[in-house]
Design an enzyme around this catalytic site. Structure first.
Site, PDB file in Angstrom:
ATOM      1  N   HIS A 170      -3.148   0.204  -6.483  1.00  0.00           N
ATOM      2  CA  HIS A 170      -4.086   0.513  -7.584  1.00  0.00           C
ATOM      3  C   HIS A 170      -4.167  -0.624  -8.600  1.00  0.00           C
ATOM      4  CE1 HIS A 170      -3.757   4.308  -5.679  1.00  0.00           C
ATOM      5  NE2 HIS A 170      -2.522   4.496  -6.077  1.00  0.00           N
ATOM      6  N   ARG A 171      -3.986  -1.833  -8.129  1.00  0.00           N
ATOM      7  CA  ARG A 171      -4.112  -3.021  -8.983  1.00  0.00           C
ATOM      8  C   ARG A 171      -3.080  -3.068 -10.113  1.00  0.00           C
ATOM      9  NH1 ARG A 171      -7.298  -6.570  -7.176  1.00  0.00           N
ATOM     10  NH2 ARG A 171      -8.778  -5.881  -5.644  1.00  0.00           N
ATOM     11  N   LEU A 172      -1.987  -2.312  -9.968  1.00  0.00           N
ATOM     12  CA  LEU A 172      -0.906  -2.388 -10.962  1.00  0.00           C
ATOM     13  C   LEU A 172       0.054  -3.499 -10.532  1.00  0.00           C
ATOM     14  CD1 LEU A 172      -0.350   1.419 -11.589  1.00  0.00           C
ATOM     15  CD2 LEU A 172      -1.501  -0.238 -13.050  1.00  0.00           C
ATOM     16  N   HIS A 173      -0.471  -4.697 -10.441  1.00  0.00           N
ATOM     17  CA  HIS A 173       0.321  -5.816  -9.948  1.00  0.00           C
ATOM     18  C   HIS A 173       1.497  -6.075 -10.876  1.00  0.00           C
ATOM     19  CE1 HIS A 173      -3.278  -6.178  -7.723  1.00  0.00           C
ATOM     20  NE2 HIS A 173      -3.976  -6.668  -8.721  1.00  0.00           N
TER      21      HIS A 173
END
Ligand SMILES: Cc1cc2nc3c(=O)[nH]c(=O)nc-3n(C[C@H](O)[C@H](O)[C@H](O)COP(=O)(O)O)c2cc1C
Length: 193
Positions: A170-173
């Site tokens: 979820h693009r929570l890099h």
């Protein structure tokens, strides 16, 4: 959490070497000329540790000229299938002659001769010109070791900033930034994705 960025680099690099089929040591090298105009190209990492990250090249190349004019560089590793990148920025110094000689001696003889034949980054009129220069180098060093050309050698990037980026769902890099702590060690912070 790893204590130093170098321990974490070792772990990620070992994983990349085990999983990437080609050139797991390839990295983009960004330099800039005296006017601050950037350029970037791939090179191979040939040594690394707390004293820096080392690569080898023709010092008379375009990048060589830029590194003389502006001795700072940025390095970027991107391991696509691991979904990771490492960004390194720092000052550039020349590797020692002994270091450059030792690495040059490990190269395939044709690569050694190619280093004598190549005028990296300078336009050649024809492919045959390079081939003729290669043959001239073959004849010159026939029957003996090929010494390191004086214009060929290593550079070391002494890091002032290292960032590890890991893709997460979820693009929570995850971004882990390491900076010198001013006392010979490193301090770490997380960045927003
Ligand atoms: C995967 C890969 C690895 C490379 N490794 C090196 C290297 O270690 N040293 C080098 O001088 N050029 C290397 N090259 C070639 C450079 O990208 C570049 O074309 C060349 O050094 C000339 O760059 P310059 O004109 O900016 O000086 C590599 C290219 C690729 C695609």
């Amino acid at each position: 959490m790893a204590d130093t960025p170098f321990a974490l680099f070792d772990t990620w690099f070992a994983e990349a070497c085990a999983t990437e089929p080609n050139d797991s040591n390839a990295m983009a090298l960004a330099t800039a000329d005296a006017r601050g105009r950037p350029s970037v190209r791939m090179v191979l990492l040939k040594g690394h540790g707390p004293d820096g990250f080392v690569f080898y090249t023709n010092r008379e190349s375009r990048k060589g000229g830029e590194m003389t004019a502006n001795p700072h560089a940025a390095l970027l590793f991107h391991w696509k299938s691991l979904r990771r990148q490492i960004r390194i920025e720092g000052a550039l110094t020349l590797a020692t002659d002994a270091e450059s000689d030792a690495y040059f001696a490990t190269r395939h003889r044709d690569s050694q001769l190619g280093a004598w034949a190549s005028d990296q980054s300078r336009p050649l009129d024809r492919r045959e010109t390079f081939e003729a220069r290669f043959e001239a180098a073959q004849a010159r060093f026939a029957g003996g070791d090929v010494p390191r050309p004086p214009h060929w050698g290593g550079y070391r990037v002494t890091p002032e900033r290292i960032e590890f980026w890991q893709d997460r769902a979820h693009r929570l890099h995850e971004r882990r930034l390491f900076l010198p702590d001013g006392a010979g060690g490193w301090r770490e912070g997380l960045l927003y994705p």
